[in-house]
Each structure stands twice: as structure tokens, then as C-alpha cells.
Design a protein around this motif. Structure first.
Motif, mmCIF file in Angstrom:
data_model
loop_
_atom_site.group_PDB
_atom_site.id
_atom_site.type_symbol
_atom_site.label_atom_id
_atom_site.label_comp_id
_atom_site.label_asym_id
_atom_site.label_seq_id
_atom_site.Cartn_x
_atom_site.Cartn_y
_atom_site.Cartn_z
ATOM 1 N N ASP A 29 -39.481 -44.944 -1.514
ATOM 2 C CA ASP A 29 -38.711 -44.816 -0.108
ATOM 3 C C ASP A 29 -37.338 -45.418 -0.467
ATOM 4 O O ASP A 29 -36.282 -45.001 0.066
ATOM 5 C CB ASP A 29 -39.438 -45.402 0.949
ATOM 6 N N LEU A 30 -37.008 -46.466 -1.187
ATOM 7 C CA LEU A 30 -35.703 -47.253 -1.406
ATOM 8 C C LEU A 30 -34.814 -46.184 -2.174
ATOM 9 O O LEU A 30 -33.729 -46.188 -1.715
ATOM 10 C CB LEU A 30 -36.292 -48.440 -2.117
ATOM 11 N N ARG A 31 -35.466 -45.586 -3.110
ATOM 12 C CA ARG A 31 -34.764 -44.429 -3.889
ATOM 13 C C ARG A 31 -34.264 -43.605 -2.973
ATOM 14 O O ARG A 31 -33.207 -42.998 -3.038
ATOM 15 C CB ARG A 31 -35.617 -43.911 -4.913
ATOM 16 N N HIS A 32 -35.295 -42.705 -2.100
ATOM 17 C CA HIS A 32 -34.654 -41.925 -1.289
ATOM 18 C C HIS A 32 -33.659 -42.340 -0.214
ATOM 19 O O HIS A 32 -32.722 -41.573 0.200
ATOM 20 C CB HIS A 32 -35.788 -41.220 -0.341
ATOM 21 N N GLY A 33 -33.780 -43.689 0.284
ATOM 22 C CA GLY A 33 -32.811 -44.271 1.054
ATOM 23 C C GLY A 33 -31.612 -44.268 0.581
ATOM 24 O O GLY A 33 -30.486 -43.996 1.211
ATOM 25 N N TRP A 34 -31.488 -44.777 -0.648
ATOM 26 C CA TRP A 34 -29.961 -44.870 -1.364
ATOM 27 C C TRP A 34 -29.333 -43.287 -1.368
ATOM 28 O O TRP A 34 -28.302 -43.174 -1.060
ATOM 29 C CB TRP A 34 -30.310 -45.337 -2.743
ATOM 30 N N ASP A 35 -30.310 -42.354 -1.885
ATOM 31 C CA ASP A 35 -29.688 -41.078 -2.010
ATOM 32 C C ASP A 35 -29.226 -40.692 -0.598
ATOM 33 O O ASP A 35 -28.248 -39.598 -0.481
ATOM 34 C CB ASP A 35 -30.751 -40.144 -2.645
ATOM 35 N N ASP A 36 -30.136 -40.731 0.413
ATOM 36 C CA ASP A 36 -29.835 -40.322 1.815
ATOM 37 C C ASP A 36 -28.723 -40.822 2.195
ATOM 38 O O ASP A 36 -27.629 -40.181 2.904
ATOM 39 C CB ASP A 36 -30.969 -40.748 2.860
ATOM 40 N N HIS A 37 -28.168 -42.047 1.925
ATOM 41 C CA HIS A 37 -26.999 -42.883 2.266
ATOM 42 C C HIS A 37 -25.762 -42.179 1.776
ATOM 43 O O HIS A 37 -24.743 -41.873 2.478
ATOM 44 C CB HIS A 37 -27.235 -44.297 1.974
ATOM 45 N N VAL A 38 -25.728 -41.703 0.480
ATOM 46 C CA VAL A 38 -24.922 -41.326 -0.383
ATOM 47 C C VAL A 38 -24.678 -39.858 0.255
ATOM 48 O O VAL A 38 -23.466 -39.688 0.460
ATOM 49 C CB VAL A 38 -25.110 -41.171 -1.936
ATOM 50 N N GLY B 96 -22.614 -40.106 3.643
ATOM 51 C CA GLY B 96 -21.160 -40.326 3.369
ATOM 52 C C GLY B 96 -20.451 -39.170 2.796
ATOM 53 O O GLY B 96 -19.378 -39.124 3.234
ATOM 54 N N LEU B 97 -20.979 -38.499 1.973
ATOM 55 C CA LEU B 97 -20.180 -37.394 1.355
ATOM 56 C C LEU B 97 -20.288 -36.279 2.374
ATOM 57 O O LEU B 97 -19.391 -35.730 2.335
ATOM 58 C CB LEU B 97 -20.989 -36.875 -0.014
ATOM 59 N N ASP B 98 -21.302 -36.093 3.162
ATOM 60 C CA ASP B 98 -21.247 -34.955 4.217
ATOM 61 C C ASP B 98 -20.253 -35.379 5.303
ATOM 62 O O ASP B 98 -19.824 -34.433 6.264
ATOM 63 C CB ASP B 98 -22.638 -34.688 4.616
ATOM 64 N N ASN B 99 -20.329 -36.589 5.739
ATOM 65 C CA ASN B 99 -19.664 -37.053 7.026
ATOM 66 C C ASN B 99 -18.428 -38.194 6.470
ATOM 67 O O ASN B 99 -18.566 -39.436 6.871
ATOM 68 C CB ASN B 99 -20.539 -37.445 7.970
ATOM 69 N N PRO B 100 -17.583 -37.942 5.625
ATOM 70 C CA PRO B 100 -16.641 -38.909 5.135
ATOM 71 C C PRO B 100 -15.714 -39.698 6.246
ATOM 72 O O PRO B 100 -15.470 -40.702 6.013
ATOM 73 C CB PRO B 100 -15.769 -38.144 4.084
ATOM 74 N N SER B 101 -15.364 -38.972 7.118
ATOM 75 C CA SER B 101 -14.379 -39.460 8.035
ATOM 76 C C SER B 101 -15.574 -40.618 8.908
ATOM 77 O O SER B 101 -14.932 -41.516 9.100
ATOM 78 C CB SER B 101 -13.996 -38.325 9.070
ATOM 79 N N MET C 83 -20.601 -47.595 -3.872
ATOM 80 C CA MET C 83 -20.802 -46.191 -4.608
ATOM 81 C C MET C 83 -20.341 -45.007 -3.838
ATOM 82 O O MET C 83 -19.783 -44.182 -4.029
ATOM 83 C CB MET C 83 -22.282 -46.055 -5.166
ATOM 84 N N THR C 84 -20.879 -45.168 -2.543
ATOM 85 C CA THR C 84 -20.485 -43.951 -1.649
ATOM 86 C C THR C 84 -19.118 -43.917 -1.299
ATOM 87 O O THR C 84 -18.389 -42.664 -1.391
ATOM 88 C CB THR C 84 -21.268 -44.221 -0.209
ATOM 89 N N LEU C 85 -18.412 -44.945 -1.101
ATOM 90 C CA LEU C 85 -16.969 -44.989 -0.971
ATOM 91 C C LEU C 85 -16.190 -44.627 -2.203
ATOM 92 O O LEU C 85 -15.327 -43.863 -2.001
ATOM 93 C CB LEU C 85 -16.387 -46.371 -0.589
ATOM 94 N N HIS C 86 -16.778 -44.842 -3.408
ATOM 95 C CA HIS C 86 -16.221 -44.461 -4.509
ATOM 96 C C HIS C 86 -16.307 -42.698 -4.727
ATOM 97 O O HIS C 86 -15.398 -42.300 -5.137
ATOM 98 C CB HIS C 86 -17.034 -45.000 -5.864
#
Length: 238
Positions: free
Chosen positions: A82-91, A94-99, A155-158
Motif C-alpha cells: 500500500d505504501l508503494r501504491h500510495g507513492w505512485d498515486d501521489h506522483v 501531481g502530474l495530472d493536476n500540476p497547478s 520527486m513529484t515537483l521534479h
């Protein structure tokens, strides 16, 4: 139509207009006038419902982040998965909703926690506490949460900062796995499995060496037979 429904519609129109303009702006400023023009209302209506332009943007981000939170419910029996999924969901959020993401994580005030992200933080701490109770966490849940969030947000901001279509998600997955490996010990079964494979490999190598040059081992025929029996039992037991 009642006054209440008209007011409700105005609030919804402001939210939708702000969300649209923020998305189109790609991180650039959005004016109060532009939001009001698109929503078909006057500035006092915006201030009545949200207090300020920032209040409106906070409401938009909170709504958008709420959609993300609702999609991060437990999916696996193993909290580490779930931790892995949570990381990927977070990224992905961010990429889908950058603003929205930049508004959420780019406005940082010293000593002030973000109320919008508190639900996600609580879920993360819950997962890490469960892992700690299994004896697998190398640090305290609070320390692990801080390190995990710092790496995930960074990582998401990068990736958001990369040219369109150039975000390398393999970089995100690699960092994710490195962070998890640094914070969490392997499950006991995985440790035993790895150790068992090593024992089997060494026992097999010793058996082959004995077969290849039994005469130079210094062991009698009976001792060689007994040694092979021990090696066979050792391999079978693991």
C-alpha cells in the motif's frame, strides 16, 4: 429559484472557474477578475463565499486533493505494498493536476502544517505504524513519514518541472524502492527464503566438490556417505 440556490450556484461556478483557470495557467498567476468573469459574478460574490482569492484557491485545491484521498484506500494486505501504491498515486496526482499540486506543496510557511494534506499524512502514519508493529521499521513511524513525504513530494515537483511528455516515471519508481528499502526491513519470510537459497546453493556446491574429488577430501567412504546424507537433509529442510 430561491436565493439560497442562486448563491449555491454562484459558489459552484466560482469553484469550477478557478479550477479551469488554474489548470490552464500551468503555474502562472490567475487574477480575481478572470475568475469572476468566467463564473459570471462580481468580485463581492467571491469575497462573500471565500473571503479572498486565496480562500477560493484553497477551496479548489482541497476539493481536488479530496478526490485523490478517496482513491487511496487500502488495496493490499501488506502495508508495504500500500505504501508503494500510495507513492505512485501521489506522483500521478501531481502530474495530472500540476497547478493544484504546486499550490498545495509550493506554498510553504515556516512552522505551519497544511490542513488540506493532514488526511493523507494520517493515512501514511497509520501504514507506517502497522509496519512498525510488525518489527520491520528501521526508525520511528514519525521519522519514516517525514523522510517518505520529503522524497515523494520532491520527486513529484521534479517531474512536474520537466518538459511536457518528458517526465521519467522509472526515476520515481527507483527512488520509491530505495526509500522503502532504507526505511523498512524485508518481511521475515523473505529473509528466510533468501537465507534458505544461500544454504541450498552452498550445500549443492560442497556436494559437487566432494563428488568431483572425493579421494582428496581426507574422508573415508563411510564419512563421505554420511556427509552427502547431511547435505541432502540440509537442502531438504530449507
Amino acid at each position: 429559484m430561491t436565493t439560497r440556490s442562486v448563491a449555491g450556484n454562484a459558489r459552484d461556478r466560482l469553484l469550477k472557474a478557478a479550477a479551469q483557470l488554474l489548470d490552464e495557467a500551468k503555474g502562472k498567476p490567475v487574477s480575481t477578475r478572470a475568475v469572476c468573469d468566467l463564473a459570471g459574478v462580481q468580485a463581492p460574490t467571491l469575497y462573500h463565499h471565500f473571503g479572498s482569492k486565496q480562500g477560493l484557491f484553497d477551496a479548489v485545491v482541497e476539493y481536488g486533493f479530496g478526490q485523490y484521498i478517496r482513491g487511496t484506500n487500502r488495496r493490499e494486505d501488506d502495508p508495504v505494498d500500500d505504501l508503494r501504491h500510495g507513492w505512485d498515486d501521489h506522483v500521478r496526482y501531481g502530474l495530472d493536476n500540476p497547478s493544484f499540486y504546486v499550490l498545495l506543496y509550493g506554498r510553504i510557511a515556516p512552522g505551519e502544517s497544511c490542513a488540506v494534506t493532514s488526511v493523507a499524512a494520517a493515512k501514511l502514519l497509520e501504514l507506517l505504524t502497522e509496519i512498525a508493529q510488525q518489527g520491520r521499521l528501521r526508525v520511528t513511524p514519525a521519522v519514516a513519514a517525514g523522510q517518505f513525504v520529503a522524497a515523494n513530494v520532491g520527486m513529484t515537483l521534479h517531474l512536474i518541472a520537466q518538459p511536457e511528455g518528458r517526465a521519467d516515471l522509472s526515476l520515481s519508481r527507483e527512488l520509491r524502492d530505495n526509500v522503502i528499502a532504507g526505511l523498512i526491513r524485508p518481511a521475515p519470510d523473505a529473509v528466510r527464503s533468501e537465507a534458505s537459497r544461500e544454504v541450498v546453493e552452498k550445500a549443492d556446491a560442497l556436494a559437487r566438490a566432494l563428488d568431483a574429488d572425493a579421494g582428496r577430501s581426507g574422508l573415508s567412504a563411510g564419512e563421505l556417505l554420511l556427509m552427502r546424507e547431511w547435505l541432502d537433509k540440509l537442502a531438504a529442510a530449507t
